[in-house]
Design a protein around this motif. Sequence first.
Motif, mmCIF file in Angstrom:
data_model
loop_
_atom_site.group_PDB
_atom_site.id
_atom_site.type_symbol
_atom_site.label_atom_id
_atom_site.label_comp_id
_atom_site.label_asym_id
_atom_site.label_seq_id
_atom_site.Cartn_x
_atom_site.Cartn_y
_atom_site.Cartn_z
ATOM 1 N N LEU A 44 -122.948 102.870 -27.715
ATOM 2 C CA LEU A 44 -122.251 103.446 -28.850
ATOM 3 C C LEU A 44 -123.256 104.106 -29.781
ATOM 4 O O LEU A 44 -124.408 103.666 -29.864
ATOM 5 C CB LEU A 44 -121.489 102.360 -29.641
ATOM 6 N N CYS A 45 -122.825 105.122 -30.501
ATOM 7 C CA CYS A 45 -123.692 105.744 -31.494
ATOM 8 C C CYS A 45 -122.847 106.231 -32.667
ATOM 9 O O CYS A 45 -121.867 106.955 -32.480
ATOM 10 C CB CYS A 45 -124.473 106.914 -30.890
ATOM 11 N N SER A 46 -123.232 105.813 -33.855
ATOM 12 C CA SER A 46 -122.601 106.314 -35.080
ATOM 13 C C SER A 46 -123.572 107.255 -35.772
ATOM 14 O O SER A 46 -124.785 107.035 -35.758
ATOM 15 C CB SER A 46 -122.204 105.155 -36.001
ATOM 16 N N ILE A 47 -123.021 108.301 -36.382
ATOM 17 C CA ILE A 47 -123.827 109.355 -36.976
ATOM 18 C C ILE A 47 -123.418 109.519 -38.437
ATOM 19 O O ILE A 47 -122.227 109.671 -38.742
ATOM 20 C CB ILE A 47 -123.665 110.692 -36.219
ATOM 21 N N SER A 48 -124.388 109.509 -39.328
ATOM 22 C CA SER A 48 -124.112 109.633 -40.759
ATOM 23 C C SER A 48 -123.721 111.055 -41.145
ATOM 24 O O SER A 48 -122.863 111.237 -42.017
ATOM 25 C CB SER A 48 -125.344 109.197 -41.566
ATOM 26 N N LEU A 49 -124.321 112.054 -40.517
ATOM 27 C CA LEU A 49 -124.103 113.456 -40.883
ATOM 28 C C LEU A 49 -123.099 114.083 -39.913
ATOM 29 O O LEU A 49 -123.446 114.417 -38.777
ATOM 30 C CB LEU A 49 -125.434 114.209 -40.867
ATOM 31 N N ARG A 50 -121.873 114.263 -40.402
ATOM 32 C CA ARG A 50 -120.772 114.641 -39.514
ATOM 33 C C ARG A 50 -121.004 115.954 -38.777
ATOM 34 O O ARG A 50 -120.640 116.091 -37.600
ATOM 35 C CB ARG A 50 -119.470 114.744 -40.313
ATOM 36 N N ASP A 51 -121.616 116.935 -39.451
ATOM 37 C CA ASP A 51 -121.788 118.238 -38.824
ATOM 38 C C ASP A 51 -122.800 118.214 -37.683
ATOM 39 O O ASP A 51 -122.941 119.213 -36.961
ATOM 40 C CB ASP A 51 -122.218 119.272 -39.868
ATOM 41 N N HIS A 52 -123.505 117.097 -37.515
ATOM 42 C CA HIS A 52 -124.449 116.968 -36.406
ATOM 43 C C HIS A 52 -123.817 116.331 -35.165
ATOM 44 O O HIS A 52 -124.470 116.237 -34.124
ATOM 45 C CB HIS A 52 -125.660 116.143 -36.831
ATOM 46 N N LEU A 53 -122.565 115.914 -35.267
ATOM 47 C CA LEU A 53 -121.901 115.296 -34.122
ATOM 48 C C LEU A 53 -121.935 116.159 -32.855
ATOM 49 O O LEU A 53 -122.176 115.633 -31.762
ATOM 50 C CB LEU A 53 -120.449 114.954 -34.481
ATOM 51 N N PRO A 54 -121.708 117.466 -32.959
ATOM 52 C CA PRO A 54 -121.742 118.277 -31.728
ATOM 53 C C PRO A 54 -123.058 118.180 -30.960
ATOM 54 O O PRO A 54 -123.067 118.306 -29.731
ATOM 55 C CB PRO A 54 -121.510 119.702 -32.249
ATOM 56 N N GLY A 55 -124.160 117.931 -31.647
ATOM 57 C CA GLY A 55 -125.440 117.803 -30.972
ATOM 58 C C GLY A 55 -125.550 116.553 -30.118
ATOM 59 O O GLY A 55 -126.400 116.475 -29.226
ATOM 60 N N PHE A 56 -124.705 115.570 -30.386
ATOM 61 C CA PHE A 56 -124.694 114.323 -29.618
ATOM 62 C C PHE A 56 -123.684 114.382 -28.474
ATOM 63 O O PHE A 56 -123.710 113.528 -27.584
ATOM 64 C CB PHE A 56 -124.332 113.148 -30.536
ATOM 65 N N GLN A 57 -122.770 115.323 -28.531
ATOM 66 C CA GLN A 57 -121.656 115.365 -27.593
ATOM 67 C C GLN A 57 -122.007 116.109 -26.302
ATOM 68 O O GLN A 57 -122.983 116.846 -26.230
ATOM 69 C CB GLN A 57 -120.449 116.038 -28.259
ATOM 70 N N GLY A 58 -121.172 115.865 -25.290
ATOM 71 C CA GLY A 58 -121.296 116.597 -24.041
ATOM 72 C C GLY A 58 -122.482 116.212 -23.198
ATOM 73 O O GLY A 58 -122.937 117.003 -22.367
ATOM 74 N N LYS A 59 -122.993 115.006 -23.392
ATOM 75 C CA LYS A 59 -124.152 114.542 -22.626
ATOM 76 C C LYS A 59 -123.760 113.311 -21.808
ATOM 77 O O LYS A 59 -122.614 113.179 -21.406
ATOM 78 C CB LYS A 59 -125.324 114.265 -23.564
ATOM 79 N N ILE A 60 -124.683 112.406 -21.573
ATOM 80 C CA ILE A 60 -124.399 111.222 -20.759
ATOM 81 C C ILE A 60 -123.467 110.259 -21.480
ATOM 82 O O ILE A 60 -122.527 109.717 -20.896
ATOM 83 C CB ILE A 60 -125.719 110.516 -20.369
ATOM 84 N N LEU A 61 -123.698 110.037 -22.762
ATOM 85 C CA LEU A 61 -122.861 109.133 -23.542
ATOM 86 C C LEU A 61 -121.500 109.785 -23.762
ATOM 87 O O LEU A 61 -121.424 110.895 -24.315
ATOM 88 C CB LEU A 61 -123.528 108.824 -24.879
ATOM 89 N N PRO A 62 -120.399 109.134 -23.352
ATOM 90 C CA PRO A 62 -119.075 109.741 -23.540
ATOM 91 C C PRO A 62 -118.792 110.039 -25.011
ATOM 92 O O PRO A 62 -119.176 109.272 -25.896
ATOM 93 C CB PRO A 62 -118.123 108.666 -23.001
ATOM 94 N N ASP A 63 -118.126 111.146 -25.266
ATOM 95 C CA ASP A 63 -117.826 111.539 -26.644
ATOM 96 C C ASP A 63 -117.023 110.472 -27.372
ATOM 97 O O ASP A 63 -117.135 110.325 -28.598
ATOM 98 C CB ASP A 63 -117.052 112.858 -26.656
ATOM 99 N N GLU A 64 -116.215 109.716 -26.647
ATOM 100 C CA GLU A 64 -115.398 108.666 -27.276
ATOM 101 C C GLU A 64 -116.245 107.504 -27.797
ATOM 102 O O GLU A 64 -115.754 106.660 -28.552
ATOM 103 C CB GLU A 64 -114.377 108.131 -26.275
ATOM 104 N N CYS A 65 -117.521 107.480 -27.412
ATOM 105 C CA CYS A 65 -118.434 106.432 -27.872
ATOM 106 C C CYS A 65 -119.226 106.857 -29.103
ATOM 107 O O CYS A 65 -120.120 106.132 -29.544
ATOM 108 C CB CYS A 65 -119.395 106.038 -26.748
ATOM 109 N N LEU A 66 -118.894 108.027 -29.656
ATOM 110 C CA LEU A 66 -119.547 108.530 -30.862
ATOM 111 C C LEU A 66 -118.615 108.371 -32.060
ATOM 112 O O LEU A 66 -117.399 108.476 -31.926
ATOM 113 C CB LEU A 66 -119.904 110.009 -30.687
ATOM 114 N N LYS A 67 -119.215 108.145 -33.223
ATOM 115 C CA LYS A 67 -118.402 107.887 -34.413
ATOM 116 C C LYS A 67 -119.107 108.436 -35.645
ATOM 117 O O LYS A 67 -120.322 108.254 -35.815
ATOM 118 C CB LYS A 67 -118.196 106.374 -34.572
#
Length: 331
Positions: free
Chosen positions: A93-116
């Motif tokens: 799981l990974c939570s991100i403080s800066l919402r506009d940076h979420l796209p940089g975490f997405q679309g990789k090995i970690l499923p997008d549903e595991c991001l918050k």
Amino acid sequence: MKKLCWIGSPFFANEMTALGWDVTVIRQRTTRLLTWGEVVATCKGEPDAVVLGDASLPPILAGIEAWPCLTAFHCVDSHIHSWQPVYAQAFDLCSISLRDHLPGFQGKILPDECLKWLPPWAPDNMRPRDVDKEWDLLFAGTVNRETTPKRFTFLTELKRHLPSLHVTHGDFRELFPKARVVLNYCERGDLNFRVFEALGTGACLLTPEVGHGQDELFTPGEDMYTYPADDMDALIQQAERLLALDGPCEQAGQNGLAKIDAKHRASHRAREYSDWLRSQSDKYRSRRLAHVADIHDGVLKLLYLHMAEGVANHELRTQYLRLSVATPPLI
């Protein structure tokens, strides 16, 4: 009671104890690799979950891709460390403080549903204080020509136009209530903790427009006041307008405090995070453990080589080079 090991910046780890977690905090402030064996020894047994709280350090968890418990990473400094979206792929799981940076975490090995998205917060004990106002306009925080050059230059110039600006540092709990208006300046365009901390004391906040969901959490002109980032003229105009009248400042302070008390204190984030951890089925941990080699070879290998190239410490460089070769055994 589930056992939680919280590593790095403790954030709201202490508030998790009231939610039924047996919490062990490992405050990691220096770049030293931590092994699974050390975690188990410190916790006096295997934890059910490990959380890495962003302490603005390079990767410090050796072999995290193979740790047998649920793993999570809370990123605060993604505006400073471009490698964080890569390292996050090794967690469940990974939570991100800066919402506009979420796209940089997405679309990789970690499923997008595991991001918050998990915004900053105010401490539960940061409250209004009944004290006299000492300053019209206050900036509290680090102002250094070397470490915060943009902030230093901007505030130096601002004080030429607004001599009543008071710049200092210290305990925000003591300082913010003494100002009619608290000024925020974001060196790197982040939605920082000072927004929540100022509002948490009931202060009238004047802060830059930075995005990252700020205007969804608080309404400009009602809960706080804003100015276009780095726009000196607009800031001066807004500050002079606020300081000419007491009513708007007092009302915004009350409104902002109400929002903080309702949704944005450490105890609120702890409840949300606890529910998130408990709601996870075993599939994410099992998915990671089934793809340890893929995570290492496809994500971590290059990251560790990059880290080895950038550190001066010979021992740490050697450790990163070893990690780049293969996932270490769980010892």
